[in-house]
Structures are given as structure tokens and as C-alpha cells.
Design an enzyme around this catalytic site. Structure first.
Site, short mmCIF file in Angstrom:
data_model
loop_
_atom_site.label_atom_id
_atom_site.label_comp_id
_atom_site.label_asym_id
_atom_site.label_seq_id
_atom_site.Cartn_x
_atom_site.Cartn_y
_atom_site.Cartn_z
N SER A 93 27.38 29.39 12.55
CA SER A 93 27.62 27.72 11.90
C SER A 93 28.11 26.85 12.88
O SER A 93 27.31 26.65 13.60
CB SER A 93 28.44 28.70 10.59
OG SER A 93 28.43 27.58 9.97
N TRP A 94 29.20 26.19 12.46
CA TRP A 94 30.12 25.21 13.14
C TRP A 94 29.54 25.69 14.56
O TRP A 94 29.69 25.06 15.87
CB TRP A 94 31.23 24.40 12.76
CG TRP A 94 31.43 23.50 13.65
CD1 TRP A 94 32.69 23.82 14.24
CD2 TRP A 94 31.41 22.22 13.98
NE1 TRP A 94 33.05 22.41 14.42
CE2 TRP A 94 31.86 21.49 14.68
CE3 TRP A 94 29.64 21.50 13.80
CZ2 TRP A 94 32.32 20.16 15.12
CZ3 TRP A 94 29.80 19.97 14.17
CH2 TRP A 94 30.89 19.89 14.75
N HIS A 105 25.46 34.53 4.96
CA HIS A 105 25.59 33.30 6.00
C HIS A 105 27.03 34.40 7.13
O HIS A 105 26.69 34.28 8.25
CB HIS A 105 26.14 31.95 5.31
CG HIS A 105 26.97 31.73 6.24
ND1 HIS A 105 25.85 30.21 7.27
CD2 HIS A 105 27.91 31.10 6.38
CE1 HIS A 105 26.31 29.51 8.19
NE2 HIS A 105 28.13 30.13 7.76
#
Length: 314
Positions: A117-118, A295
């Protein structure tokens, strides 16, 4: 002699870190870091998500502590780094420089980068800035820091998780429904602790409830959610401090460094199209789509694939 016990699902037991410390990166910020596993093992940097999420002990379970020297750290304002939830002098360029300062401080010549993700964004940006320091990448849930991705997160997730989105929007005054980010940013940065904490819990619950294949309401206390919500809105309202399509335009700088990209087919927070497009521009990368994953790195199929990827990079 160290004996490694594995869980029934082949995830590694989380052992104590051999170093826990703080590193001062500027006048305002000290970042918390841990070193874990084999001090003489393959160095690999773990980059947490958010921005602002921090790392947790459970992240150790991805790494074989006989093989890896894992460096975990809480980015500015996150986790145990101080000051907590601070956005002053907290931007993408400073985070990249913090990583490089930490590498020098730990006397590591080159290392692998592992991020989701980030964390994938930051790994890519660090690689673009310091390609000669990167041995390879294991990335999950690709996020490229673009305005379109932020808008997807704020508005289009409702196509898949309408319950979560409706709950989020019910907290936002109608006149702000077309500018949700601005409203949350103001709520999280106003000088009123109770308002901050309420907005933080709503923001974090929305994100957490959409992170797996199934929608599950996951309430989060404002205190534990404050850093991620405040720092995320700070970054998002500033376009992650990146020019548009910066990573796409600069991926050539790391195109010869191997990367394994592990992407959930049903990742609604960071949809797989970005991972697909990125892999097409990165000739040394290999993309693997996990059919039964969203996710979260902690869904079983995703965790198995990530551990597999770590075996392949050696």
C-alpha cells in the site's frame, strides 16, 4: 542454536527484536526502529502503510529470522515515533531522506525493500532516489500516490462496499459530500481533541472495513486511529507531495532492479490495474495476482504468497 517454530499455516513465529531504539532525523522528529532476526542475515527494510499506520509485531511473521536482518521503523508521526501524529515537517521527501539516514546509521550498504500500500509507494520512491542501494523489492497492493487513487478511495469504493461508504458519508455534512477529504482534514487538524478522535475513528473504520474480501465492521478507537487518519489526510490533501504520475515517469530509474509484485485480485483500496500498468513499465518486475485476496497482507493466501516471494528474492 536458534530453532524456528512455524505456525500451522507456515507463518513464522514472532520472536523478540535484538534492537529497539530511536533515531533523531531532524529537530522535530525521532523515528522508532527495531532490528529483527539474524544480525548477519540479508538486510531488508519493512515499510508500513498508511501513511501513518506504523508497524506491528505481527509483521515479523512474514520473515524467516534465520535468513533476514529485518529493519522495521515507524515513519514520522506514526507508531512509537515522536511526536505522535505530528504533521509538521512530515512529507514524502523527508520520509525518503529518513530511510537513507537510517541505512547509513545502521551501516548497511544495500538492502531489499518490502512494502505494501503506502509502503509500496515509499519503496518505489526510495528506489527512484537511491537505486544503487536497492537489491530488490517485494511489493503488495500498489499505490502510486495519485489524485485518482485518492478519489477512488473516497468515492468509488461504494461500488463494492456500499455499507462502509454509507456509514462514512453519514458522518459528513451534506454540503461536504463532494469534498470529503477537506472536511476530514479540518476535523482532524482542528484544535479540539474530542472532534479529532471522533473523526479519526470514523476514517479508520472505513478503511479497515474495506481491507479484506468480506465487509466486516471494524470499529477503531480514536486514540489508536489518530496518527493514520491525521497523517493520511495531510498527505492526501497535498497530493502525497508528488507531481502527477511521478512514479510512472521515473520508474525507468529502477527498471533493472528485480521486483516481485503481489496483488490481490479483489483489492478494493488499491485496485490491481495500477499494479498491472506498473509491471508493464518495469521490465525486471514480475506480477502475481492472488485470486482470493483483497488489500490486507494478513489474509491467508496473501501471506503465503508474500512469504513465497521472500524466498524467491534470495
Amino acid at each position: 542454536m536458534l530453532k524456528i517454530k512455524k505456525k500451522t499455516t507456515d507463518f513464522f513465529e514472532c520472536l523478540p527484536s535484538y534492537e529497539q531504539n530511536y533515531f533523531k532525523v531532524d529537530h522535530d522528529h525521532q523515528i522508532y526502529f527495531e532490528q529483527y532476526g539474524n544480525p548477519n542475515g540479508k538486510p531488508i527494510l519493512f515499510l508500513h502503510g498508511g501513511p501513518g499506520a506504523g508497524f506491528s509485531a505481527s509483521h515479523k511473521s512474514f520473515f524467516n529470522p534465520k535468513i533476514f536482518r529485518v529493519i522495521f521503523f515507524d515513519q514520522r508521526g506514526a507508531g512509537k515515533s515522536i511526536p505522535f501524529a505530528e504533521t509538521k515537517n512530515n512529507n514524502t521527501k523527508n520520509l525518503i531522506n529518513d530511510i537513507e539516514k537510517l541505512r547509513v546509521f545502521l551501516d548497511i550498504d544495500q538492502w531489499y525493500l518490502f512494502g505494501g500500500s503506502w509502503g509500496s509507494t515509499l519503496a518505489l520512491l526510495y528506489g527512484i532516489s537511491f537505486p544503487k542501494r536497492c537489491l530488490g523489492f517485494v511489493l503488495r497492493g500498489i499505490f502510486l500516490g495519485t489524485r485518482n487513487e485518492v478519489n477512488w478511495f473516497l468515492y468509488d469504493i461504494k461500488k463494492f462496499f456500499p455499507e462502509a461508504h454509507n456509514k462514512l458519508m453519514s458522518f459528513v455534512p451534506k454540503k461536504y459530500h463532494s469534498n470529503v477529504l477537506k472536511w476530514f482534514y479540518e476535523q482532524l487538524h482542528i484544535n479540539n481533541r474530542s472532534i479529532n478522535l471522533k473523526a479519526a475513528s470514523v476514517w479508520a473504520e472505513y478503511e479497515n472495513s474495506c481491507s479484506t474480501l468480506r465487509y466486516v465492521e471494524r470499529p477503531v478507537s480514536g486514540e489508536s486511529a489518530l496518527a493514520i487518519s491525521r497523517i493520511e489526510t495531510h498527505y492526501f490533501i497535498n497530493n502525497c507531495f508528488l507531481s502527477e504520475n511521478f512514479i510512472y515517469k521515473n520508474i525507468y530509474k529502477i527498471c533493472n532492479i528485480p521486483s516481485l509484485i503481489i496483488q490481490g485480485r479483489h483489492d478494493v483500496i488499491c485496485p490491481p490495474n495500477n499494479a498491472f500498468i506498473l509491471s508493464k513499465s518495469w521490465k525486471a518486475s514480475k506480477l502475481e495476482i492472488v485470486e482470493d485476496a483483497g488489500h490486507s497482507a494478513f489474509e491467508q493466501s496473501m501471506r503465503i504468497k508474500l512469504i513465497d516471494a521472500l524466498k524467491k528474492i534470495l
